[in-house]
Design a protein around this motif. Structure first.
Motif, PDB file in Angstrom:
ATOM      1  N   ASP A 251       0.921  -1.239  -0.140  1.00  0.00           N
ATOM      2  CA  ASP A 251      -0.072   0.096  -0.029  1.00  0.00           C
ATOM      3  C   ASP A 251       0.833   1.205  -0.180  1.00  0.00           C
TER       4      ASP A 251
ATOM      5  N   SER B 156       3.960   1.666  -0.920  1.00  0.00           N
ATOM      6  CA  SER B 156       4.665   1.845  -2.169  1.00  0.00           C
ATOM      7  C   SER B 156       3.667   2.258  -3.221  1.00  0.00           C
ATOM      8  N   GLU B 157       2.486   1.819  -3.404  1.00  0.00           N
ATOM      9  CA  GLU B 157       1.368   2.354  -4.510  1.00  0.00           C
ATOM     10  C   GLU B 157       1.324   3.767  -3.953  1.00  0.00           C
ATOM     11  N   GLN B 158       1.086   4.206  -2.908  1.00  0.00           N
ATOM     12  CA  GLN B 158       0.693   5.414  -2.647  1.00  0.00           C
ATOM     13  C   GLN B 158       2.017   6.589  -2.955  1.00  0.00           C
TER      14      GLN B 158
ATOM     15  N   ALA C 225       4.138  -0.673  -7.491  1.00  0.00           N
ATOM     16  CA  ALA C 225       3.787  -1.112  -6.116  1.00  0.00           C
ATOM     17  C   ALA C 225       4.920  -2.538  -5.685  1.00  0.00           C
ATOM     18  N   TRP C 226       4.705  -3.347  -6.545  1.00  0.00           N
ATOM     19  CA  TRP C 226       5.332  -4.708  -6.265  1.00  0.00           C
ATOM     20  C   TRP C 226       6.938  -4.769  -6.278  1.00  0.00           C
TER      21      TRP C 226
END
Length: 271
Positions: free
Chosen positions: A68, A70-72, A77-78
């Motif tokens: 979360d 990383s995505e924000q 993200a991964w």
């Protein structure tokens, strides 16, 4: 408890939480005062339970928030999570090759690391559990530090759930050190002392983890996933094999699932 912890800074929160996990290690080690012998089935079940707690904590309390965050932050993200996760496992593997240690229930001939034959069995056992407590302490410290960083996916209740879960799985670790030492003739008091000694590293590594978050906030997804990778390596390399080597495979596997369920409930209900 959450309201009580909220009045402190993250390093102190992490310290208080890991004093609890250290206490749980001491509770496990204290079982040496009740008997010189131990029930192998019970110990294998407790190890399975510990493995389940660690696996669930690695995902629910560490990897999921890391994804979360990383995505924000606008990253892929991964990617940070994958890098941190693999680095955590490689880090523990490298330490295993260097620091002399002996896994609980193993013979002295199976000791690992550099020049293990120069160390006493008691020292090797304590070093083994101490190595595994380092990522657990770091995980708790980083979890409390991430709350202060203001990420929506991080919560004080979630960090507390992580500490409770790790505390639960520290009980069999204390047993796994103190009981073999007592069986070999060491006094109850000394066996207990060595057993609880292995938990001392958690408060130290937790404070370091909480302090580090303040300086490396952009790297927080890496830090959380690093701790998760380290914990998963420990589960795969020692906890599960140790719980299965005495023929109690089904019991250990069921207890692992129970441990996973307990940690999942703790994290979802409190977090």
């Amino acid at each position: 408890m959450v309201e009580y912890l909220s009045q402190f800074q993250p390093p102190l929160q992490a310290l208080l939480a890991t004093l609890f996990t250290w206490l749980m290690t001491a509770v496990g080690a204290a079982m040496v005062f009740t008997s010189k012998k131990y029930n192998q089935k019970m110990l294998d079940g407790m190890l399975g339970l510990a493995g389940g707690v660690m696996i669930a904590a690695s995902f629910w309390s560490l990897l999921s928030p890391a994804l979360d965050m990383s995505e924000q932050s606008g990253q892929i993200a991964w990617l940070p999570v994958a890098i941190g996760f693999l680095c955590g496992g490689l880090f523990i593997m490298a330490i295993d090759k260097v620091i002399p240690h002996l896994h609980p229930m193993s013979s002295i001939e199976q000791a690992e690391g550099l020049n293990p034959e120069k160390k006493r069995r008691s020292t090797l056992l304590v070093l083994a559990i101490t190595l595994h407590n380092i990522p657990e302490g770091l995980a708790i410290g980083v979890a409390f530090g991430s709350v202060a960083a203001g990420f929506p996916s991080a919560s004080l209740a979630g960090a507390l759930a992580l500490a409770i879960g790790i505390g639960i799985q520290n009980i069999p670790e204390g047993v796994a050190v103190s009981m073999p030492l007592r069986r070999e003739g060491m006094s109850r008091l000394k066996s207990f002392g060595y057993g609880q000694l292995s938990g001392m590293v958690e408060p130290i590594s937790a404070v370091i983890g909480a302090l580090a978050v303040g300086f490396i906030q952009p790297l927080l997804p890496y830090a959380l996933s690093f701790a998760a990778g380290a914990m998963i390596f420990v589960v795969a390399e020692e906890v599960i094999p140790s719980s299965h080597e005495n023929g109690n495979n089904d019991l250990a596997s069921i207890c692992l699932m129970i441990g996973f369920t307990i940690m999942m409930i703790l994290d979802v209900a409190l977090g």
